[in-house]
Motif scaffolding. Structure first.
Motif, PDB file in Angstrom:
ATOM      1  N   CYS A  59     -87.406 -39.633 -38.218  1.00 38.92           N
ATOM      2  CA  CYS A  59     -88.768 -40.152 -38.147  1.00 38.92           C
ATOM      3  C   CYS A  59     -89.057 -40.651 -36.744  1.00 38.92           C
ATOM      4  O   CYS A  59     -88.226 -41.337 -36.128  1.00 38.92           O
ATOM      5  N   ALA A  60     -90.245 -40.304 -36.236  1.00 37.74           N
ATOM      6  CA  ALA A  60     -90.686 -40.776 -34.928  1.00 37.74           C
ATOM      7  C   ALA A  60     -91.093 -42.243 -35.022  1.00 37.74           C
ATOM      8  O   ALA A  60     -91.400 -42.766 -36.096  1.00 37.74           O
ATOM      9  N   VAL A  78     -77.160 -44.559 -40.198  1.00 35.78           N
ATOM     10  CA  VAL A  78     -77.996 -44.285 -39.036  1.00 35.78           C
ATOM     11  C   VAL A  78     -77.194 -43.552 -37.959  1.00 35.78           C
ATOM     12  O   VAL A  78     -76.245 -44.097 -37.402  1.00 35.78           O
ATOM     13  N   PHE A  79     -77.574 -42.306 -37.681  1.00 36.55           N
ATOM     14  CA  PHE A  79     -76.959 -41.552 -36.591  1.00 36.55           C
ATOM     15  C   PHE A  79     -77.429 -42.102 -35.239  1.00 36.55           C
ATOM     16  O   PHE A  79     -76.632 -42.344 -34.333  1.00 36.55           O
ATOM     17  N   SER A  80     -78.745 -42.247 -35.114  1.00 37.17           N
ATOM     18  CA  SER A  80     -79.325 -42.687 -33.848  1.00 37.17           C
ATOM     19  C   SER A  80     -80.673 -43.345 -34.119  1.00 37.17           C
ATOM     20  O   SER A  80     -81.278 -43.151 -35.177  1.00 37.17           O
ATOM     21  N   GLY A  81     -81.145 -44.094 -33.130  1.00 37.98           N
ATOM     22  CA  GLY A  81     -82.434 -44.768 -33.260  1.00 37.98           C
ATOM     23  C   GLY A  81     -82.291 -46.206 -33.720  1.00 37.98           C
ATOM     24  O   GLY A  81     -81.199 -46.653 -34.104  1.00 37.98           O
ATOM     25  N   ARG A  82     -83.397 -46.923 -33.678  1.00 41.25           N
ATOM     26  CA  ARG A  82     -83.403 -48.329 -34.095  1.00 41.25           C
ATOM     27  C   ARG A  82     -84.669 -48.626 -34.881  1.00 41.25           C
ATOM     28  O   ARG A  82     -85.705 -47.993 -34.695  1.00 41.25           O
ATOM     29  N   MET A  95     -81.772 -52.689 -37.719  1.00 37.86           N
ATOM     30  CA  MET A  95     -80.757 -51.658 -37.950  1.00 37.86           C
ATOM     31  C   MET A  95     -80.706 -50.737 -36.743  1.00 37.86           C
ATOM     32  O   MET A  95     -81.688 -50.577 -36.018  1.00 37.86           O
ATOM     33  N   GLY A  96     -79.513 -50.162 -36.522  1.00 36.36           N
ATOM     34  CA  GLY A  96     -79.328 -49.281 -35.389  1.00 36.36           C
ATOM     35  C   GLY A  96     -78.184 -48.321 -35.613  1.00 36.36           C
ATOM     36  O   GLY A  96     -77.634 -48.224 -36.720  1.00 36.36           O
ATOM     37  N   PRO A  97     -77.791 -47.586 -34.576  1.00 39.45           N
ATOM     38  CA  PRO A  97     -76.740 -46.572 -34.705  1.00 39.45           C
ATOM     39  C   PRO A  97     -75.452 -47.141 -35.290  1.00 39.45           C
ATOM     40  O   PRO A  97     -74.993 -48.210 -34.902  1.00 39.45           O
ATOM     41  N   LEU A 114     -88.492 -48.445 -34.347  1.00 43.87           N
ATOM     42  CA  LEU A 114     -88.689 -48.848 -32.955  1.00 43.87           C
ATOM     43  C   LEU A 114     -88.297 -47.747 -31.981  1.00 43.87           C
ATOM     44  O   LEU A 114     -88.905 -47.597 -30.924  1.00 43.87           O
ATOM     45  N   GLU A 115     -87.264 -46.989 -32.344  1.00 47.29           N
ATOM     46  CA  GLU A 115     -86.846 -45.788 -31.614  1.00 47.29           C
ATOM     47  C   GLU A 115     -86.592 -44.720 -32.667  1.00 47.29           C
ATOM     48  O   GLU A 115     -86.016 -45.026 -33.715  1.00 47.29           O
ATOM     49  N   ASP A 116     -86.987 -43.481 -32.405  1.00 46.98           N
ATOM     50  CA  ASP A 116     -86.867 -42.409 -33.399  1.00 46.98           C
ATOM     51  C   ASP A 116     -85.564 -42.526 -34.190  1.00 46.98           C
ATOM     52  O   ASP A 116     -84.464 -42.579 -33.608  1.00 46.98           O
ATOM     53  N   ILE A 117     -85.681 -42.555 -35.510  1.00 51.17           N
ATOM     54  CA  ILE A 117     -84.530 -42.735 -36.401  1.00 51.17           C
ATOM     55  C   ILE A 117     -84.043 -41.384 -36.921  1.00 51.17           C
ATOM     56  O   ILE A 117     -84.851 -40.522 -37.307  1.00 51.17           O
ATOM     57  N   HIS A 118     -82.720 -41.209 -36.943  1.00 45.81           N
ATOM     58  CA  HIS A 118     -82.089 -40.010 -37.495  1.00 45.81           C
ATOM     59  C   HIS A 118     -80.978 -40.498 -38.416  1.00 45.81           C
ATOM     60  O   HIS A 118     -80.121 -41.285 -37.998  1.00 45.81           O
ATOM     61  N   LYS A 119     -80.999 -40.040 -39.664  1.00 43.49           N
ATOM     62  CA  LYS A 119     -80.044 -40.592 -40.629  1.00 43.49           C
ATOM     63  C   LYS A 119     -79.617 -39.542 -41.647  1.00 43.49           C
ATOM     64  O   LYS A 119     -80.276 -38.509 -41.842  1.00 43.49           O
TER      65      LYS A 119
END
Length: 250
Positions: A59-60, A78-82, A95-97, A114-119
Motif C-alpha cells: 500500500c502506498a 512487515v517486509f518494508s515500510g512504516r 510498526m515497521g520492517p 507513513l512509508e509504502d508498506i509491503h507485507k
C-alpha cells in the motif's frame, strides 16, 4: 534453484519471497475513505485452506479510518515500510520492517501508512471469542524473536534424526487460533495427521518439507508455507530455522 512462483506439493502450498514482489501483485485501486494522501494498494493471494488464507499486500503512503469491527483475525509480517495503527480509543501502535502485527477479530480504529508498506499476511475466519471484546492491535518487534526470548520446548518428540530442539513463544491465542514464533535446530522429525492448519513465514534457516510420498520443497528465509490440517510428512532441518506462524484449530 529456488522456484519463483507458488508451488503446491501434494497437500501443502509454498512460495518464495519473489512471489510477493510488488510488480507481481494485482492493483486494487484507491483506498475508500482515505483522508490523508493518496493511498492505493495491491495484493496477491497464495492459498486458502479451510478458514485460513495467506497472501501478500502493498500500500502506498496515506491514511484512512477503519471504523467497522474486523470480521476476521489477521497476522502480518512487515517486509518494508512504516505505519501506525490506532485503536478506536486512540492508542497508537507504530510498526515497521521486521515487525509482527496481529489485528484481532473485532478490531477497529485507523490505518496510517507513513512509508509504502509491503507485507505478507495470514487471515483466519473464526467465531467470536472473549478476546473479541475491545481488542487492541498487537505489535511484536523483531528483537522479541531473539532466541533468548523464546521458551525452550526440548527435543522434538517425533525426531527421526539428530536432536532437533524446539523453542517458541505465543503472542496471541483466542482458543481457536494462535500466533507465535518458533525456532528449531538441525535434525529431522515426522508429522502425522497434524491437528491444526498452519501457515508460516520463514525468517531464517534452510530446511526441506516433504509429503509422506516423498515429494518435497526446499525452504529458506523469505518463504511462506501453508500446511493443511491432517497433513503428514517430514521436516529435515539443515540450518537452524526461525519462523512466524499461525495455527488454526478449526
Amino acid at each position: 534453484a529456488q522456484q519463483q512462483g507458488a508451488q503446491s506439493e501434494g497437500g501443502f502450498s509454498h512460495c518464495s519471497s519473489s512471489y510477493f514482489a510488488v510488480d507481481k501483485m494485482t492493483p486494487k485501486g484507491p483506498r475508500k475513505g482515505a483522508d490523508v494522501g493518496n493511498p492505493h494498494d495491491a495484493s496477491r493471494p497464495l492459498a486458502k485452506i479451510g478458514t485460513a488464507s495467506a497472501g501478500g499486500w502493498w500500500c502506498a503512503a496515506g491514511g484512512w479510518p477503519s471504523p467497522n469491527p474486523r470480521p476476521t483475525t489477521e497476522m502480518f509480517y512487515v517486509f518494508s515500510g512504516r505505519g501506525c495503527l490506532t485503536d478506536k480509543d486512540g492508542m497508537k501502535h507504530p510498526m515497521g520492517p521486521g515487525d509482527l502485527v496481529v489485528l484481532p477479530k473485532g478490531w477497529s480504529g485507523r490505518w496510517d501508512v507513513l512509508e509504502d508498506i509491503h507485507k505478507v499476511w495470514v487471515i483466519t475466519d473464526h467465531p467470536d471469542t472473549e478476546q473479541n471484546r475491545n481488542p487492541r492491535a498487537i505489535i511484536v518487534s523483531d528483537s522479541d524473536f531473539a532466541p533468548g526470548n523464546l521458551q525452550p520446548q526440548g527435543v522434538h518428540p517425533a525426531a527421526t534424526h539428530g536432536s532437533p530442539k524446539i523453542a517458541s513463544q505465543i503472542y496471541h491465542d483466542n482458543g481457536l487460533m494462535r500466533v507465535g514464533a518458533s525456532t528449531c535446530t538441525s535434525g529431522s522429525f515426522a508429522v502425522s495427521n497434524r491437528p491444526t492448519t498452519e501457515c508460516f513465514h520463514v525468517l531464517e534457516g534452510l530446511f526441506f518439507v516433504s509429503n509422506a510420498d516423498g515429494s518435497a520443497r526446499r525452504c529458506v528465509a523469505g518463504d511462506t508455507v501453508c500446511l493443511p490440517k491432517n497433513w503428514s510428512g517430514y521436516y529435515d532441518i539443515i540450518e537452524p530455522v526461525k519462523k512466524l506462524f499461525v495455527e488454526v484449530k478449526q
